[in-house]
Structure formats: structure tokens, C-alpha cells
Scaffold this motif. Structure first.
Motif, PDB file in Angstrom:
ATOM      1  N   PHE A 227       1.017  -1.160  -0.316  1.00  0.00           N
ATOM      2  CA  PHE A 227      -0.371   0.386  -0.266  1.00  0.00           C
ATOM      3  C   PHE A 227       1.021   1.447   0.108  1.00  0.00           C
ATOM      4  CE2 PHE A 227      -2.745  -3.337   1.568  1.00  0.00           C
ATOM      5  CZ  PHE A 227      -3.481  -3.315   0.885  1.00  0.00           C
ATOM      6  N   THR A 228       1.801   1.085  -0.759  1.00  0.00           N
ATOM      7  CA  THR A 228       2.700   2.106  -0.614  1.00  0.00           C
ATOM      8  C   THR A 228       3.309   2.146  -2.177  1.00  0.00           C
ATOM      9  OG1 THR A 228       4.700   0.917  -0.038  1.00  0.00           O
ATOM     10  CG2 THR A 228       4.267   2.377   1.793  1.00  0.00           C
ATOM     11  N   GLU A 247      -4.936   7.720  -5.913  1.00  0.00           N
ATOM     12  CA  GLU A 247      -5.743   8.744  -4.827  1.00  0.00           C
ATOM     13  C   GLU A 247      -5.513   8.373  -3.638  1.00  0.00           C
ATOM     14  OE1 GLU A 247     -10.103   9.120  -5.305  1.00  0.00           O
ATOM     15  OE2 GLU A 247      -9.139   7.996  -7.859  1.00  0.00           O
ATOM     16  N   LYS A 248      -5.902   9.500  -2.949  1.00  0.00           N
ATOM     17  CA  LYS A 248      -7.110   9.472  -1.462  1.00  0.00           C
ATOM     18  C   LYS A 248      -8.056   9.489  -0.906  1.00  0.00           C
ATOM     19  CE  LYS A 248      -2.648   9.049   0.655  1.00  0.00           C
ATOM     20  NZ  LYS A 248      -2.281   8.231   1.685  1.00  0.00           N
ATOM     21  N   ARG A 249      -8.964   8.805  -0.638  1.00  0.00           N
ATOM     22  CA  ARG A 249      -9.970   8.498  -0.443  1.00  0.00           C
ATOM     23  C   ARG A 249     -10.298   8.497   1.021  1.00  0.00           C
ATOM     24  NH1 ARG A 249     -13.342   4.857  -4.640  1.00  0.00           N
ATOM     25  NH2 ARG A 249     -11.561   5.723  -6.119  1.00  0.00           N
ATOM     26  N   LEU A 251     -12.574   6.767   3.798  1.00  0.00           N
ATOM     27  CA  LEU A 251     -13.179   5.200   3.762  1.00  0.00           C
ATOM     28  C   LEU A 251     -14.924   5.246   3.512  1.00  0.00           C
ATOM     29  CD1 LEU A 251     -11.870   2.822   6.564  1.00  0.00           C
ATOM     30  CD2 LEU A 251     -13.096   2.572   4.556  1.00  0.00           C
ATOM     31  N   GLY A 252     -15.208   6.329   4.096  1.00  0.00           N
ATOM     32  CA  GLY A 252     -16.751   6.794   3.862  1.00  0.00           C
ATOM     33  C   GLY A 252     -16.907   7.497   2.458  1.00  0.00           C
ATOM     34  N   LYS A 253     -16.115   7.008   1.607  1.00  0.00           N
ATOM     35  CA  LYS A 253     -16.735   7.582   0.234  1.00  0.00           C
ATOM     36  C   LYS A 253     -16.610   6.361  -0.890  1.00  0.00           C
ATOM     37  CE  LYS A 253     -18.119  12.083   0.843  1.00  0.00           C
ATOM     38  NZ  LYS A 253     -18.971  12.439  -0.100  1.00  0.00           N
ATOM     39  N   CYS A 254     -16.283   5.099  -0.201  1.00  0.00           N
ATOM     40  CA  CYS A 254     -15.907   3.793  -0.944  1.00  0.00           C
ATOM     41  C   CYS A 254     -16.245   3.002  -0.909  1.00  0.00           C
ATOM     42  CB  CYS A 254     -14.706   3.599   0.320  1.00  0.00           C
ATOM     43  SG  CYS A 254     -12.956   4.134  -0.009  1.00  0.00           S
ATOM     44  N   GLY A 255     -17.867   3.581  -0.964  1.00  0.00           N
ATOM     45  CA  GLY A 255     -18.752   2.156  -0.418  1.00  0.00           C
ATOM     46  C   GLY A 255     -20.280   2.995   0.098  1.00  0.00           C
ATOM     47  N   GLU A 256     -21.448   1.999   0.649  1.00  0.00           N
ATOM     48  CA  GLU A 256     -22.428   2.974   1.417  1.00  0.00           C
ATOM     49  C   GLU A 256     -22.364   1.826   2.639  1.00  0.00           C
ATOM     50  OE1 GLU A 256     -27.774   2.257   1.193  1.00  0.00           O
ATOM     51  OE2 GLU A 256     -26.326   1.510  -0.928  1.00  0.00           O
ATOM     52  N   TRP A 257     -22.618   2.577   3.874  1.00  0.00           N
ATOM     53  CA  TRP A 257     -22.029   1.903   5.313  1.00  0.00           C
ATOM     54  C   TRP A 257     -23.639   1.668   5.729  1.00  0.00           C
ATOM     55  CZ3 TRP A 257     -17.582   0.951   7.971  1.00  0.00           C
ATOM     56  CH2 TRP A 257     -16.142   1.949   7.562  1.00  0.00           C
ATOM     57  N   PHE A 258     -23.705   0.446   6.347  1.00  0.00           N
ATOM     58  CA  PHE A 258     -24.988  -0.215   7.306  1.00  0.00           C
ATOM     59  C   PHE A 258     -24.158  -0.648   8.788  1.00  0.00           C
ATOM     60  CE2 PHE A 258     -25.277  -1.148   2.927  1.00  0.00           C
ATOM     61  CZ  PHE A 258     -26.123  -1.235   2.646  1.00  0.00           C
ATOM     62  N   GLY A 259     -25.372   0.030   9.213  1.00  0.00           N
ATOM     63  CA  GLY A 259     -25.498  -0.899  10.915  1.00  0.00           C
ATOM     64  C   GLY A 259     -26.553  -2.045  11.010  1.00  0.00           C
ATOM     65  N   GLY A 260     -26.669  -2.037  12.783  1.00  0.00           N
ATOM     66  CA  GLY A 260     -27.226  -3.235  13.057  1.00  0.00           C
ATOM     67  C   GLY A 260     -27.962  -2.836  13.718  1.00  0.00           C
ATOM     68  N   PRO A 391      -5.349   4.997   0.405  1.00  0.00           N
ATOM     69  CA  PRO A 391      -5.216   5.372  -1.206  1.00  0.00           C
ATOM     70  C   PRO A 391      -5.301   4.157  -1.616  1.00  0.00           C
ATOM     71  CG  PRO A 391      -3.132   3.558   0.739  1.00  0.00           C
ATOM     72  CD  PRO A 391      -3.826   3.984   1.452  1.00  0.00           C
ATOM     73  N   ILE A 392      -6.114   4.856  -3.173  1.00  0.00           N
ATOM     74  CA  ILE A 392      -7.029   3.935  -4.113  1.00  0.00           C
ATOM     75  C   ILE A 392      -6.444   3.674  -5.437  1.00  0.00           C
ATOM     76  CG2 ILE A 392      -8.684   3.430  -4.981  1.00  0.00           C
ATOM     77  CD1 ILE A 392      -8.743   3.653  -2.000  1.00  0.00           C
ATOM     78  N   PRO A 393      -5.347   3.395  -5.845  1.00  0.00           N
ATOM     79  CA  PRO A 393      -4.875   3.200  -7.103  1.00  0.00           C
ATOM     80  C   PRO A 393      -5.921   2.586  -7.859  1.00  0.00           C
ATOM     81  CG  PRO A 393      -4.247   0.910  -6.387  1.00  0.00           C
ATOM     82  CD  PRO A 393      -5.301   1.513  -5.184  1.00  0.00           C
TER      83      PRO A 393
END
Length: 547
Positions: A227-228, A247-249, A251-260, A391-393
Motif C-alpha cells: 500500500f505504498t 488517489e487518496k479516498r 473510507l466513507g466515500k468507498c461505498g455504502e455503510w450499514f449498522g445493525g 490510498p486507492i490505485p
């Protein structure tokens, strides 16, 4: 009307110390006896109330070492989280002062584990969550501490703890638990046999741990390179891809979040014959969730906060005591539900496996930067977790990173599995201890005098150490022809002594009584303290003494 304790006959005192047949956990050899744990103790004392030992009482000087829960390990004393209080403050909580060689029992987390206090400090004092136990002199301390840590005793403790958030035990409860008592010679043979067997297992465990540590270090190096960009440097060169494509992203923008949540446990319809996986922190022990301990029904999903997460997701434990040392993360490959202690991320426009391994690589960083402060139970802030940057390639490089990682780590995992015998060793230790306290290590001599005679000696010994006014009330009194020295008499003879040497010179057998008396003398100015290097000395204050 019940008899007073002092008027009981020797046989009645003996019977009160025995465990009735119907309460005995299991059968032991005929010359052993099941006794109440309290009958084996010369003294037991709690740690001080929290307000009597706070941070304001701590000192940088190495005076009275505070024994904390973190020092009470499953395998003995743990040298960590070092804190001290002053000698003067220790005297104000004298009943909580502990001597080297005493047994200390944890009240909680988990309750019941015990250690023998080492001889590494000038003085020790209990924290509020521990109990001091001084064995009677005719019982082996090593035998007792092994027994306390054995399953038969720990089960009794765990079954009778109190408290919802932090279950704890107490002195009064401990004193009533059943404990198997063999003859004195058998105690020592058992200890010797246990030490011999466990030393071999410890040697094997050390080798296995070394192999595991090597694996974890190698894994950490691989993940850092992944991851470097170092791991796929050659791939980028061959495919004309620049590191600038990363790019830097958040975690909240990496998909949809759910609780339980947890369906109401009193409604059988939500649980009986359930087939839907319901993930809790105790299920988060592997990279991929294949099954769960508990399952819920479709009715539970429709009527509770445990909503179905149908797509492949990444699960994060956000509330659990385990967050003190690790952040459990796992992937799902089938529909699941989760409880309120877990958050789920369904990735969008990014590889699930890539995000999983990126989070594993940054697990400590995520835990350190996203942990909540001031909470009763360790927790991760969901808001901070969403803000954490990864980091997101490019999608192609993500796939290459995952391919290389899974190939390398799979090989390493096989090596780890071959060397990971630690759990088996720990289980073998428990089996050895269980057999030892059933008399099944081929050490017992049935011809030896019954433990009943030993128990009589123990009870006699306990009565001999109570104050003389109590001895007169007992039918088991012994005469003491030796006149003891007072603290002032001992100091007058020797001029200057450490607390430990001073106690040895006096006739005060009980350590709590000794420090209580010493405190009075220090408070009135009759005795003064003097520091010399690392030692603390006590002297008679001739100027302060009245004629």
C-alpha cells in the motif's frame, strides 16, 4: 440459638470447614478432602476504595508498587503498566499492603485469575480491583495458586460473579468455594509434577510463538510494500502506469455503510430455526465470515434493526473490549445481518478485497486515530472511521495487489498453521492442571495420612495467630511463652531498619496489624522515615518521644 464461633468444639469447627458431599465438584482420592477455600487462608483483604488510591497519590519514585489487573496474568506476574504510590500513603491503606510470596486474585476481567507476588520491589500495595490472600503456613502457596487458576475453581468464580458490564467476585464468595486438599507431601509432589510437565510445554510454546512472530513481521512488511506502491512497482513499469495514478479516498466515500442491531431475545419467532447469519464481535475471527454462532429469522429482519446486508461487505468491530489490542475486520461473501457493535461497508467502485487488505495493513493506525475517549467500553468513532483516508490505485492495479498479496500470504498462512500449536499447548496445560487436582498424575500415595489431619492442623494454626483475647475464647488455644518485641523496642535495639526487617524483628505476625501500628507511630512522630538510595529506613525519633 446458634453457638458463638469461639464456643464451637474442634469437631464442629472441622465440619464447618468441609464441603458437603452434594456440593463437591467431583470425586477425589480417599485421603484427600474437599474444603472451603476460606479455611486455607490466614488472611484475605480487599484493595482500597478507588478514592483512597487515585492518580494524585502516585509518585515517580520507586516506593510502593501498585498491583493492577494488568499485572495479574494467566501465567503469572506480568511486568507492565508500572505505577507507584509513596510509602507514607501505603501506610494509610495498610490492609492493602502485600508481601512478596502472597497470592493476589483478580476481582474481574476475568475474575478469579491469580498470581504469586514476586520479590522485585521494596513494597507492594493492591489496586481496588484485586484481593490479597495469605495462605496458612501448612499449605503450599504454589499448590494453592495452581488450584485457583484451575478450571474447577475458575468455574465456581465465573458462575457466581456479580455485575452486568464488568462481572466481579468478592472475598465472601471466594471463601465459600470448594477446594481439594491432599496431604502435605502430595501437594509438593503435585507441584513438582506440574512444573516438570509445564516447563516442557512452555519450551514448545516459546518456539511456536517465535514462528508466529516471524510470520506477523513478514506479513507487516508485505502489507506495507503493497500500500505504498513498492509491491507493484514492476507491474506499473510493465504496464506504463505511474504512481501518480493513485488517489487518496475517505473510507466513507468507498461505498455504502450499514449498522445493525439485536432482535428482542424474548421473542422466539426471531431466533428459533433461524437461518440468516447474525454477526457479532465473537464471530470476527477469520478473514471471511462463513458462519456465525447465532442465527436469526426473516421475521427478525422485518421487525428489528438487524437489517439484511445482501451484498458482499467489509465488517468492522466498533465496540468491544478487544479494541484495546486489535481492530477485527472481516469480509462477507453471502447475505448477513450484524449486531449494534459492528459497522458494514459495501464497497462501490473499488475492490472489496483491496479495501479489506488496505484496512488490515492500517489496522493499528485506524484504531489509534478513530478510537473514542472516555467510554466505558472501548469504541471506534463511526464519524472518524468514515474520515480515514486510504490510498486507492487504478482498478487493474488493485487486482494485481490483491493477487500478489493472497498468493504470498496463503503460503505464509500454511507455514503459520504448521507452527501454530499455541492453542493446543494451552489446552494441554488446562488438562494437566485438571488431572492434577483430581489426583490423576500418579503422584498420590493412599497410605499417607488423610488430609483430615492436615485440615485440623490448618484450623489450629489459624486460631494460634488470632489476638490473645480471641484465643481465650477458643477451645483450641495454644500458649505462647515467647514475649514479642514492640516496634519501638525493635528499633531501639537496631537503631535503623527497613519495614520488612522491622516486621521480622517484632512479634506482630499479621502484616496489616504491623503496618497499622507503624502508621500510628509515624503519625504521632514517634518513628521517622529516612531515604537512603533506593531503600526506605525507619528510626526512633528520640527528640519526639516523650519522657
Amino acid at each position: 440459638m446458634a453457638k458463638k464461633k469461639g464456643s464451637l468444639s474442634p469437631e464442629e469447627i472441622l465440619q464447618n470447614a468441609l464441603v458437603p458431599d452434594w456440593e463437591q465438584p467431583y470425586q477425589v482420592p480417599e485421603n484427600w478432602m474437599w474444603v472451603k477455600f476460606g479455611s486455607l487462608t490466614h488472611d484475605m483483604a480487599d484493595g482500597p476504595f478507588g478514592s483512597n488510591l487515585k492518580s494524585e497519590h502516585y509518585t515517580e519514585e520507586k516506593e510502593a508498587r501498585i498491583i493492577q489487573l494488568s499485572n495479574i496474568g494467566e501465567d503469572g506476574w506480568r511486568e507492565e503498566n508500572t505505577k507507584y504510590t509513596t510509602f507514607n500513603h501505603a501506610y494509610t491503606i495498610a490492609k492493602s499492603i502485600v508481601s512478596s510470596g502472597d497470592i493476589v486474585i483478580a476481582k474481574m476481567m476475568p475474575a478469579g485469575r491469580a498470581i504469586i507476588v514476586p520479590n522485585n520491589e521494596q513494597m507492594y500495595v493492591l489496586s481496588s480491583d484485586a484481593i490479597k490472600m495469605v495462605p496458612t503456613r501448612v499449605v503450599s502457596t504454589q499448590f494453592l495458586v495452581r488450584g485457583i487458576n484451575c478450571t474447577f475453581f475458575r468455574n465456581q468464580v465465573q458462575e457466581n460473579t456479580q455485575g452486568i458490564i464488568r462481572a466481579r467476585t468478592s472475598i465472601s464468595k471466594l471463601k465459600e468455594y470448594a477446594f481439594p486438599l491432599p496431604p502435605v507431601a502430595e501437594q509438593q509432589r503435585i507441584v513438582n509434577r506440574i512444573e516438570s510437565l509445564l516447563s516442557k510445554l512452555d519450551e514448545a510454546k516459546e518456539k511456536a510463538q517465535t514462528a508466529l512472530d516471524s510470520y506477523e513481521k513478514h506479513k507487516a512488511v508485505i502489507l506495507h510494500k503493497a500500500f505504498t506502491g513498492e509491491l507493484t512497482k514492476k507491474w506499473r513499469e510493465e504496464n506504463c502506469v505511474s504512481l501518480d495514478s493513485w488517489e487518496k479516498r475517505k473510507l466513507g466515500k468507498c461505498g455504502e455503510w450499514f449498522g445493525g442491531g439485536t432482535p428482542t431475545t424474548s421473542i422466539a419467532e426471531y431466533w428459533d430455526d433461524g437461518t440468516v447469519l447474525w454477526v457479532t464481535p465473537k464471530d470476527m475471527k477469520s478473514n471471511i465470515i462463513v458462519d456465525t454462532i447465532d442465527h436469526i429469522t426473516e421475521a427478525a429482519i422485518e421487525s428489528s434493526s438487524a437489517k439484511l446486508i445482501a451484498d458482499n461487505a467489509i465488517l468492522f468491530v466498533v465496540r468491544s473490549g478487544i479494541l484495546r489490542r486489535i481492530l477485527p475486520i472481516a469480509m462477507t461473501k453471502c447475505p448477513v445481518t450484524v449486531n449494534q457493535d459492528i459497522k458494514a461497508l459495501v464497497p462501490q467502485n473499488v475492490s472489496q478485497e483491496y479495501i479489506f487488505w488496505a484496512c488490515i495493513a492500517n489496522e493499528k493506525s485506524i484504531r489509534d486515530s478513530c478510537s473514542k475517549s472516555g467510554t466505558t467500553v472501548e469504541s471506534i468513532s463511526t464519524g472518524l472511521l468514515h474520515e480515514y483516508m486510504l490510498p486507492i490505485p487504478t482498478p487493474e492495479e488493485q487486482s494485481e495487489i490483491v493477487r500478489i498479496l493472497e498468493s504470498i500470504i496463503e503460503k505464509e498462512q500454511k507455514a503459520k498453521e504448521h507452527s501454530n500449536v499455541i492453542e493446543k499447548i494451552d489446552l494441554m496445560k488446562k488438562v494437566i492442571l485438571a488431572r492434577a487436582f483430581r489426583g490423576e498424575l500418579a503422584t498420590n500415595n493412599p497410605e499417607e495420612e488423610s488430609a483430615k489431619e492436615l485440615l485440623k492442623s490448618i484450623l489450629l494454626d489459624k486460631i494460634n495467630t488470632v489476638p490473645s483475647i480471641e484465643k481465650k475464647k477458643s477451645v483450641l488455644v495454644l500458649e505462647d511463652s515467647k514475649m514479642p518485641k514492640t516496634i519501638l523496642e525493635a528499633l531501639s535495639e537496631h537503631k535503623s531498619l527497613t519495614p520488612e526487617k522491622l516486621k521480622a524483628q517484632t512479634g506482630i505476625k499479621d502484616i496489616d496489624d504491623f503496618y497499622a501500628e507503624l502508621k500510628k507511630l509515624v503519625d504521632t512522630g514517634a518513628v521517622i522515615e529516612r531515604r537512603e538510595g533506593e531503600e526506605n529506613y525507619l528510626e526512633v525519633n528520640n527528640e519526639g518521644r516523650q519522657a
